[in-house]
Write a protein that holds these residues in place. Structure first.
Motif, PDB file in Angstrom:
ATOM      1  N   ASP A  95      -2.118   2.025   0.041  1.00 23.36           N
ATOM      2  CA  ASP A  95      -2.682   2.944   1.043  1.00 23.36           C
ATOM      3  C   ASP A  95      -1.593   3.492   1.963  1.00 23.36           C
ATOM      4  N   ASP A  96      -0.627   2.643   2.313  1.00 20.98           N
ATOM      5  CA  ASP A  96       0.505   3.105   3.123  1.00 20.98           C
ATOM      6  C   ASP A  96       1.344   4.121   2.351  1.00 20.98           C
ATOM      7  N   LEU A  97       1.523   3.866   1.052  1.00 22.33           N
ATOM      8  CA  LEU A  97       2.265   4.802   0.205  1.00 22.33           C
ATOM      9  C   LEU A  97       1.555   6.146   0.159  1.00 22.33           C
ATOM     10  N   ARG A  98       0.251   6.104  -0.028  1.00 19.50           N
ATOM     11  CA  ARG A  98      -0.529   7.353  -0.063  1.00 19.50           C
ATOM     12  C   ARG A  98      -0.369   8.134   1.231  1.00 19.50           C
ATOM     13  N   ALA A  99      -0.427   7.450   2.344  1.00 20.06           N
ATOM     14  CA  ALA A  99      -0.293   8.122   3.640  1.00 20.06           C
ATOM     15  C   ALA A  99       1.122   8.664   3.828  1.00 20.06           C
ATOM     16  N   ARG A 100       2.098   7.869   3.450  1.00 20.98           N
ATOM     17  CA  ARG A 100       3.489   8.268   3.658  1.00 20.98           C
ATOM     18  C   ARG A 100       3.883   9.483   2.819  1.00 20.98           C
ATOM     19  N   LEU A 101       3.432   9.511   1.557  1.00 21.01           N
ATOM     20  CA  LEU A 101       3.826  10.587   0.647  1.00 21.01           C
ATOM     21  C   LEU A 101       2.737  11.634   0.447  1.00 21.01           C
ATOM     22  N   ASP A 102       1.615  11.463   1.133  1.00 20.75           N
ATOM     23  CA  ASP A 102       0.455  12.347   0.951  1.00 20.75           C
ATOM     24  C   ASP A 102       0.088  12.419  -0.523  1.00 20.75           C
ATOM     25  N   LEU A 103       0.043  11.273  -1.129  1.00 16.64           N
ATOM     26  CA  LEU A 103      -0.119  11.098  -2.569  1.00 16.64           C
ATOM     27  C   LEU A 103      -1.572  10.821  -2.917  1.00 16.64           C
ATOM     28  N   ALA A 104      -2.034  11.387  -4.018  1.00 17.27           N
ATOM     29  CA  ALA A 104      -3.380  11.151  -4.546  1.00 17.27           C
ATOM     30  C   ALA A 104      -4.469  11.580  -3.562  1.00 17.27           C
ATOM     31  N   ASN A 105      -4.190  12.609  -2.781  1.00 18.70           N
ATOM     32  CA  ASN A 105      -5.168  13.092  -1.810  1.00 18.70           C
ATOM     33  C   ASN A 105      -5.737  14.470  -2.151  1.00 18.70           C
ATOM     34  N   GLU A 106      -5.195  15.116  -3.174  1.00 21.95           N
ATOM     35  CA  GLU A 106      -5.695  16.435  -3.566  1.00 21.95           C
ATOM     36  C   GLU A 106      -6.701  16.273  -4.709  1.00 21.95           C
ATOM     37  N   CYS A 107      -6.224  16.383  -5.931  1.00 28.05           N
ATOM     38  CA  CYS A 107      -7.142  16.307  -7.076  1.00 28.05           C
ATOM     39  C   CYS A 107      -7.391  14.870  -7.537  1.00 28.05           C
ATOM     40  N   GLY A 108      -6.475  13.950  -7.217  1.00 23.43           N
ATOM     41  CA  GLY A 108      -6.648  12.544  -7.566  1.00 23.43           C
ATOM     42  C   GLY A 108      -6.209  12.169  -8.968  1.00 23.43           C
ATOM     43  N   THR A 109      -5.773  13.124  -9.754  1.00 18.91           N
ATOM     44  CA  THR A 109      -5.382  12.859 -11.138  1.00 18.91           C
ATOM     45  C   THR A 109      -4.209  11.888 -11.226  1.00 18.91           C
ATOM     46  N   CYS A 110      -3.353  11.892 -10.230  1.00 20.89           N
ATOM     47  CA  CYS A 110      -2.131  11.079 -10.262  1.00 20.89           C
ATOM     48  C   CYS A 110      -2.345   9.634  -9.816  1.00 20.89           C
ATOM     49  N   GLU A 111      -3.497   9.314  -9.303  1.00 25.00           N
ATOM     50  CA  GLU A 111      -3.679   8.014  -8.653  1.00 25.00           C
ATOM     51  C   GLU A 111      -3.340   6.837  -9.559  1.00 25.00           C
ATOM     52  N   ASN A 112      -3.816   6.827 -10.793  1.00 24.73           N
ATOM     53  CA  ASN A 112      -3.541   5.691 -11.685  1.00 24.73           C
ATOM     54  C   ASN A 112      -2.063   5.576 -12.013  1.00 24.73           C
ATOM     55  N   THR A 113      -1.423   6.708 -12.297  1.00 24.06           N
ATOM     56  CA  THR A 113       0.006   6.680 -12.600  1.00 24.06           C
ATOM     57  C   THR A 113       0.798   6.260 -11.371  1.00 24.06           C
ATOM     58  N   ALA A 114       0.444   6.791 -10.213  1.00 23.74           N
ATOM     59  CA  ALA A 114       1.130   6.430  -8.970  1.00 23.74           C
ATOM     60  C   ALA A 114       0.995   4.936  -8.695  1.00 23.74           C
ATOM     61  N   LEU A 115      -0.187   4.398  -8.915  1.00 23.33           N
ATOM     62  CA  LEU A 115      -0.406   2.968  -8.713  1.00 23.33           C
ATOM     63  C   LEU A 115       0.433   2.145  -9.687  1.00 23.33           C
ATOM     64  N   ASP A 116       0.510   2.577 -10.942  1.00 21.77           N
ATOM     65  CA  ASP A 116       1.332   1.872 -11.934  1.00 21.77           C
ATOM     66  C   ASP A 116       2.807   1.861 -11.524  1.00 21.77           C
ATOM     67  N   VAL A 117       3.316   3.014 -11.101  1.00 24.39           N
ATOM     68  CA  VAL A 117       4.717   3.105 -10.684  1.00 24.39           C
ATOM     69  C   VAL A 117       4.944   2.249  -9.440  1.00 24.39           C
ATOM     70  N   PHE A 118       4.023   2.338  -8.497  1.00 23.32           N
ATOM     71  CA  PHE A 118       4.131   1.557  -7.260  1.00 23.32           C
ATOM     72  C   PHE A 118       4.151   0.062  -7.563  1.00 23.32           C
ATOM     73  N   GLU A 119       3.247  -0.406  -8.397  1.00 21.30           N
ATOM     74  CA  GLU A 119       3.190  -1.830  -8.733  1.00 21.30           C
ATOM     75  C   GLU A 119       4.459  -2.281  -9.446  1.00 21.30           C
ATOM     76  N   ALA A 120       4.969  -1.457 -10.353  1.00 17.36           N
ATOM     77  CA  ALA A 120       6.209  -1.803 -11.051  1.00 17.36           C
ATOM     78  C   ALA A 120       7.364  -1.910 -10.060  1.00 17.36           C
ATOM     79  N   CYS A 121       7.405  -1.003  -9.101  1.00 19.93           N
ATOM     80  CA  CYS A 121       8.481  -1.030  -8.097  1.00 19.93           C
ATOM     81  C   CYS A 121       8.355  -2.229  -7.178  1.00 19.93           C
ATOM     82  N   THR A 122       7.146  -2.537  -6.748  1.00 20.58           N
ATOM     83  CA  THR A 122       6.987  -3.676  -5.830  1.00 20.58           C
ATOM     84  C   THR A 122       7.248  -4.988  -6.546  1.00 20.58           C
TER      85      THR A 122
END
Length: 81
Positions: free
Chosen positions: A29-56
């Motif tokens: 949720d902090d990532l979404r707020a910081r990068l304004d990510l997955a707030n428009e069409c939402g198509t990227c949310e699963n990929t963004a979450l996968d990348v985020f989890e791999a990075c963390t």
């Protein structure tokens, strides 16, 4: 280094996510707020979450290995005295 776009609406790349994690973001949720990510069409949310989890996971492993090495170094220093 390659740049894979994760969110086309906001032009967020995999590297942006990595940089945010390196700067201390540990919550999606902090990532979404910081990068304004997955707030428009939402198509990227699963990929963004996968990348985020791999990075963390890789960041957490890096710090865990560092902590383990420091503990072992400190333990061997105390035993050599």
């Amino acid at each position: 280094m390659h740049r894979m776009f994760v969110c086309l609406c906001k032009a967020v790349t995999e590297n942006h996510i990595r940089e945010a994690v390196a700067d201390g973001v540990r919550d999606f949720d902090d990532l979404r707020a910081r990068l304004d990510l997955a707030n428009e069409c939402g198509t990227c949310e699963n990929t963004a979450l996968d990348v985020f989890e791999a990075c963390t996971i890789s960041t957490d492993m890096f710090y865990a290995v560092g902590d383990f090495a420091n503990r072992n170094e400190n333990a061997s220093l105390s035993h050599s005295s």
